[in-house]
Design a protein around this motif. Structure first.
Motif, mmCIF file in Angstrom:
data_model
loop_
_atom_site.group_PDB
_atom_site.id
_atom_site.type_symbol
_atom_site.label_atom_id
_atom_site.label_comp_id
_atom_site.label_asym_id
_atom_site.label_seq_id
_atom_site.Cartn_x
_atom_site.Cartn_y
_atom_site.Cartn_z
ATOM 1 N N THR A 153 0.834 -1.202 0.000
ATOM 2 C CA THR A 153 0.000 0.000 0.000
ATOM 3 C C THR A 153 0.869 1.252 0.000
ATOM 4 O OG1 THR A 153 -1.809 -1.114 1.157
ATOM 5 C CG2 THR A 153 -1.776 1.283 1.254
ATOM 6 N N ALA A 154 1.889 1.260 0.853
ATOM 7 C CA ALA A 154 2.791 2.411 0.894
ATOM 8 C C ALA A 154 3.467 2.617 -0.458
ATOM 9 C CB ALA A 154 3.842 2.214 1.984
ATOM 10 N N SER A 155 3.933 1.538 -1.075
ATOM 11 C CA SER A 155 4.641 1.663 -2.355
ATOM 12 C C SER A 155 3.706 2.104 -3.476
ATOM 13 C CB SER A 155 5.298 0.326 -2.713
ATOM 14 O OG SER A 155 6.310 0.013 -1.778
ATOM 15 N N LEU A 156 2.454 1.678 -3.436
ATOM 16 C CA LEU A 156 1.475 2.131 -4.430
ATOM 17 C C LEU A 156 1.242 3.641 -4.311
ATOM 18 C CD1 LEU A 156 -1.017 -0.841 -4.066
ATOM 19 C CD2 LEU A 156 0.185 -0.250 -6.182
ATOM 20 N N VAL A 157 1.163 4.128 -3.075
ATOM 21 C CA VAL A 157 0.996 5.571 -2.871
ATOM 22 C C VAL A 157 2.235 6.327 -3.341
ATOM 23 C CG1 VAL A 157 0.659 7.379 -1.142
ATOM 24 C CG2 VAL A 157 -0.651 5.257 -0.973
ATOM 25 N N TRP A 158 3.418 5.792 -3.032
ATOM 26 C CA TRP A 158 4.647 6.437 -3.502
ATOM 27 C C TRP A 158 4.725 6.439 -5.029
ATOM 28 C CZ3 TRP A 158 7.232 9.662 -0.760
ATOM 29 C CH2 TRP A 158 7.379 9.503 0.613
ATOM 30 N N LEU A 159 4.222 5.408 -5.676
ATOM 31 C CA LEU A 159 4.198 5.403 -7.144
ATOM 32 C C LEU A 159 3.415 6.596 -7.679
ATOM 33 C CD1 LEU A 159 3.609 1.718 -8.362
ATOM 34 C CD2 LEU A 159 5.499 3.219 -8.989
ATOM 35 N N LEU A 160 2.251 6.847 -7.085
ATOM 36 C CA LEU A 160 1.438 7.979 -7.533
ATOM 37 C C LEU A 160 2.137 9.304 -7.273
ATOM 38 C CD1 LEU A 160 -2.109 6.817 -6.346
ATOM 39 C CD2 LEU A 160 -1.332 7.045 -8.719
ATOM 40 N N LEU B 42 3.199 4.467 9.332
ATOM 41 C CA LEU B 42 1.850 3.935 9.580
ATOM 42 C C LEU B 42 1.671 2.413 9.454
ATOM 43 C CD1 LEU B 42 -0.251 6.593 7.622
ATOM 44 C CD2 LEU B 42 -0.127 6.336 10.092
ATOM 45 N N PRO B 43 2.399 1.479 9.828
ATOM 46 C CA PRO B 43 3.745 1.520 10.378
ATOM 47 C C PRO B 43 4.821 1.487 9.295
ATOM 48 C CG PRO B 43 2.892 -0.699 10.512
ATOM 49 C CD PRO B 43 1.802 0.149 9.915
ATOM 50 N N THR B 44 4.430 1.291 8.018
ATOM 51 C CA THR B 44 5.383 1.498 6.938
ATOM 52 C C THR B 44 5.391 2.988 6.600
ATOM 53 O OG1 THR B 44 3.607 0.861 5.422
ATOM 54 C CG2 THR B 44 5.248 -0.811 5.943
ATOM 55 N N ILE B 45 6.358 3.442 5.782
ATOM 56 C CA ILE B 45 6.475 4.882 5.555
ATOM 57 C C ILE B 45 5.643 5.319 4.348
ATOM 58 C CG2 ILE B 45 8.716 5.049 6.675
ATOM 59 C CD1 ILE B 45 10.002 5.208 3.893
ATOM 60 N N TYR B 46 4.952 6.438 4.518
ATOM 61 C CA TYR B 46 4.096 7.042 3.495
ATOM 62 C C TYR B 46 4.471 8.516 3.334
ATOM 63 C CZ TYR B 46 0.690 3.183 3.967
ATOM 64 O OH TYR B 46 0.059 1.962 3.986
ATOM 65 N N PRO B 47 4.098 9.118 2.200
ATOM 66 C CA PRO B 47 4.144 10.576 2.149
ATOM 67 C C PRO B 47 3.235 11.125 3.250
ATOM 68 C CG PRO B 47 3.639 9.635 -0.018
ATOM 69 C CD PRO B 47 3.530 8.530 0.977
ATOM 70 N N TYR B 48 3.608 12.247 3.851
ATOM 71 C CA TYR B 48 2.770 12.806 4.915
ATOM 72 C C TYR B 48 1.354 13.050 4.408
ATOM 73 C CZ TYR B 48 1.420 15.395 9.053
ATOM 74 O OH TYR B 48 0.782 15.788 10.200
ATOM 75 N N ASP B 49 1.235 13.491 3.174
ATOM 76 C CA ASP B 49 -0.079 13.576 2.538
ATOM 77 C C ASP B 49 0.053 13.165 1.079
ATOM 78 O OD1 ASP B 49 0.723 15.959 1.042
ATOM 79 O OD2 ASP B 49 0.338 17.107 2.855
ATOM 80 N N SER B 50 -1.035 12.653 0.530
ATOM 81 C CA SER B 50 -1.066 12.214 -0.867
ATOM 82 C C SER B 50 -2.433 12.600 -1.436
ATOM 83 C CB SER B 50 -0.814 10.708 -0.971
ATOM 84 O OG SER B 50 -1.501 9.996 0.043
ATOM 85 N N PRO C 121 11.922 2.806 0.520
ATOM 86 C CA PRO C 121 11.602 1.437 0.951
ATOM 87 C C PRO C 121 10.522 1.473 2.026
ATOM 88 C CG PRO C 121 13.756 2.123 1.762
ATOM 89 C CD PRO C 121 13.317 3.174 0.793
ATOM 90 N N PRO C 122 9.439 0.707 1.859
ATOM 91 C CA PRO C 122 8.293 0.848 2.776
ATOM 92 C C PRO C 122 8.596 0.500 4.225
ATOM 93 C CG PRO C 122 8.017 -1.036 1.309
ATOM 94 C CD PRO C 122 9.179 -0.263 0.789
ATOM 95 N N ALA C 123 9.438 -0.509 4.448
ATOM 96 C CA ALA C 123 9.827 -0.867 5.820
ATOM 97 C C ALA C 123 11.199 -0.274 6.094
ATOM 98 C CB ALA C 123 9.852 -2.378 5.984
ATOM 99 N N PRO C 124 11.291 0.786 6.881
ATOM 100 C CA PRO C 124 12.582 1.458 7.076
ATOM 101 C C PRO C 124 13.578 0.659 7.891
ATOM 102 C CG PRO C 124 10.920 2.424 8.491
ATOM 103 C CD PRO C 124 10.200 1.449 7.607
ATOM 104 N N MET C 125 13.094 -0.323 8.645
ATOM 105 C CA MET C 125 14.001 -1.166 9.432
ATOM 106 C C MET C 125 13.320 -2.502 9.686
ATOM 107 S SD MET C 125 13.596 0.489 13.228
ATOM 108 C CE MET C 125 11.974 0.588 14.022
ATOM 109 N N VAL C 126 14.131 -3.545 9.818
ATOM 110 C CA VAL C 126 13.623 -4.886 10.135
ATOM 111 C C VAL C 126 14.521 -5.471 11.221
ATOM 112 C CG1 VAL C 126 13.085 -7.179 9.273
ATOM 113 C CG2 VAL C 126 12.763 -5.204 7.780
#
Length: 398
Positions: free
Chosen positions: A197-204, A366-374, A255-260
Motif C-alpha cells: 500500500t505504501a509503495s502504491l501511494v509512492w508510485l502515484l 503507519l507503520p510502513t512509511i508514506y508521504p505525509y499527505d497524498s 523502501p516501505p519498511a525502514p528497518m527490520v
C-alpha cells in the motif's frame, strides 16, 4: 504479541527451511501469471470506483485509504480466492486486519478495550476464517479442481507432500494442519498489505512529481499494450522494462519498511572492527542502505536500473527492500508485479495532479512509511486511440 509466536519472521532452523521450500509452488511462472490477471481486474474495478466518487464529489482527495482498500481487496482475492465469498465475513475480515495494524501504532498495553487487545481479537477472527478456507481448499483440490488462488497452489503442494510422507511412513509436514496453514496465509496477507500500500501511494506521488518519468511509462505502455482494455498477463509484464525500472526505483528511493529488527543467531561481523555476539539485537537501516553506493542516491532516477547503468547489479547488496538471507521475501516477484500492473493500468486510464501542502515533503509512519499527505485530483484519459492516450485528455474512457 499481535502476530503470534508462529509468525514466519520468528522461525529458524529446519522447520523454517522446509516451510520456505514448500512456498516454491506458490510463485511459479504459472501462478504469478494467474495472480497478475486477477490483480488487473481488481485494479480496474477500484479505479472505476475512484472516478465515480470523484465525479460525485469533485476536488482533491487523499488517496491513502482508497489505495489501502484496493490493495486489501487484491491480496484477499489472490491469496484466499473463492473462500471469502460471504460479503459480511469479508467486511469483518478486513476490519479485523485494520485492527491488527492499529495495534502496532499504539502503546503496547493489553487489556480489554485497548488497541492491542482489539488487534489480538482481530488476529483470532482472521485465523478462524482462514482455517475454514484451508478446509474448503483441501476439499476442492482433493476433488481435482485447478488452483484459483495462492492458497489453492499451496494446498496442492501440501497434499502432495502429505502423500509422499504417508508412502515413506513418516509424519506429514508440521505446516499441513489447517491451523498452521491459516497462520501462514495470515502472515502473507500481513506482509503484502502495508508495504505494498505504501509503495502504491509512492508510485502515484513520485510519478506526479516527475512527469517526464510518467510520460515514458505511458509511451512504453502503448507499445506493450496496443489494446489497453486487454487483461495484463505475465507475458505482457515482460514487455515493460522501463515500468519495472520505475517500480524498482520507487522501492529503493522510499523502501516501505525502514528497518527490520534481527537477532544474531551466531557471531556476526558488522564492520571490520566489530562483531556482534550471538543473541545481539541488530536493526539494519534499510533506507540508508538503499541510498548508499548508488550514483546520486538521494535522487529519484529510474534509469539507474537500465541495462546500460546496471546499478541494480553493482549495488545489489545494498538493495535490502525485500530483506536478505534466510528470511528474504519469497513474495518479491508477486509484489513487484502488482506494482507494475497498477502503474501500467493507472497511467493509461487516468491523469492525476498532486495538491501539495506545507507538509507534503514529510514522511509519515503507519507503520510502513508514506508521504505525509497524498492528495490528488484525478480525471479520465481519452483512450479511443493510442494517439489520444499519448496526448492525454480529460474525457472518460470510450
Amino acid at each position: 504479541m499481535i502476530l503470534g509466536t508462529r509468525n514466519i519472521a520468528f522461525m529458524h532452523g529446519p522447520d523454517h527451511k522446509a516451510l520456505r521450500k514448500s512456498f516454491l509452488a506458490l510463485f511459479t511462472r504459472k501462478a504469478l501469471s494467474m495472480y497478475v490477471q486477477q490483480q488487473d481486474g481488481i485494479i480496474r474495478q477500484h479505479i472505476a470506483a475512484w472516478m465515480e466518487a470523484q465525479e460525485a464529489n469533485p476536488g482533491p482527495v487523499e488517496v491513502r485509504d482508497m489505495v489501502r482498500d484496493m490493495n486489501a481487496n487484491t491480496s484477499q482475492r489472490v491469496f484466499v480466492g473463492p473462500y471469502l465469498d460471504d460479503p459480511k465475513v469479508a467486511k469483518k475480515f478486513t476490519d479485523a486486519y485494520l485492527d491488527m495494524v492499529k495495534g502496532f501504532l499504539t502503546f503496547p498495553l493489553k487489556f480489554p478495550g485497548t488497541a492491542v487487545w482489539r488487534a489480538m481479537k482481530g488476529r483470532q477472527y482472521i485465523l478462524s476464517v482462514l482455517e475454514q478456507a484451508a478446509i474448503r481448499s483441501k476439499e476442492r483440490i482433493s476433488e481435482g479442481a485447478e488452483p484459483s488462488c495462492l492458497l489453492d497452489f499451496w494446498t496442492q503442494q501440501i497434499l502432495k507432500e502429505c502423500q509422499e510422507a504417508e508412502a515413506a511412513n513418516v509424519p506429514p509436514p508440521k505446516y499441513s494442519t489447517n491451523h498452521e496453514i491459516a497462520y501462514t496465509v495470515m502472515d502473507f496477507l500481513f506482509a503484502s498489505q502495508d508495504a505494498s500500500t505504501a509503495s502504491l501511494v509512492w508510485l502515484l506521488t513520485q510519478t506526479a512529481e516527475h512527469p517526464d518519468v510518467l510520460a515514458r511509462v505511458r509511451e512504453e505502455q502503448l507499445k506493450a499494450r496496443p489494446d489497453l482494455d486487454a487483461t495484463i498477463t505475465g507475458e505482457t509484464l515482460a514487455a515493460m522494462p522501463y515500468t519495472r525500472q520505475v517500480v524498482k526505483e520507487v522501492l529503493r528511493y522510499r523502501p516501505p519498511a525502514p528497518m527490520v529488527p534481527q537477532v544474531a543467531m551466531k557471531p556476526f561481523q558488522l564492520t571490520p572492527e566489530y562483531t556482534a555476539p550471538r543473541g545481539a539485537f541488530i536493526i539494519p537501516d534499510i533506507v540508508a542502505a538503499c541510498h548508499q553506493g548508488y550514483a546520486d542516491g538521494e535522487k529519484f532516477d529510474p534509469d539507474r536500473f537500465s541495462p546500460e547503468r546496471k546499478e541494480d547489479i553493482t549495488y545489489a547488496g545494498n538493495y535490502l527492500v525485500f530483506g536478505h538471507g534466510p528470511h528474504y521475501c519469497v513474495g518479491k516477484e508477486y509484489a513487484i508485479n502488482h506494482l507494475i500492473a497498477f502503474l501500467a493500468i493507472v497511467s493509461t486510464s487516468l491523469n492525476w495532479a498532486r495538491t501539495r501542502t506545507k507538509d507534503s515533503d514529510w514522511i509519515k509512519y503507519l507503520p510502513t512509511i508514506y508521504p505525509y499527505d497524498s492528495i490528488f485530483n484525478f480525471n479520465w484519459r481519452s483512450q479511443s486511440t493510442p494517439a489520444a492516450a499519448a496526448a492525454g485528455g480529460d474525457s472518460k474512457q470510450q
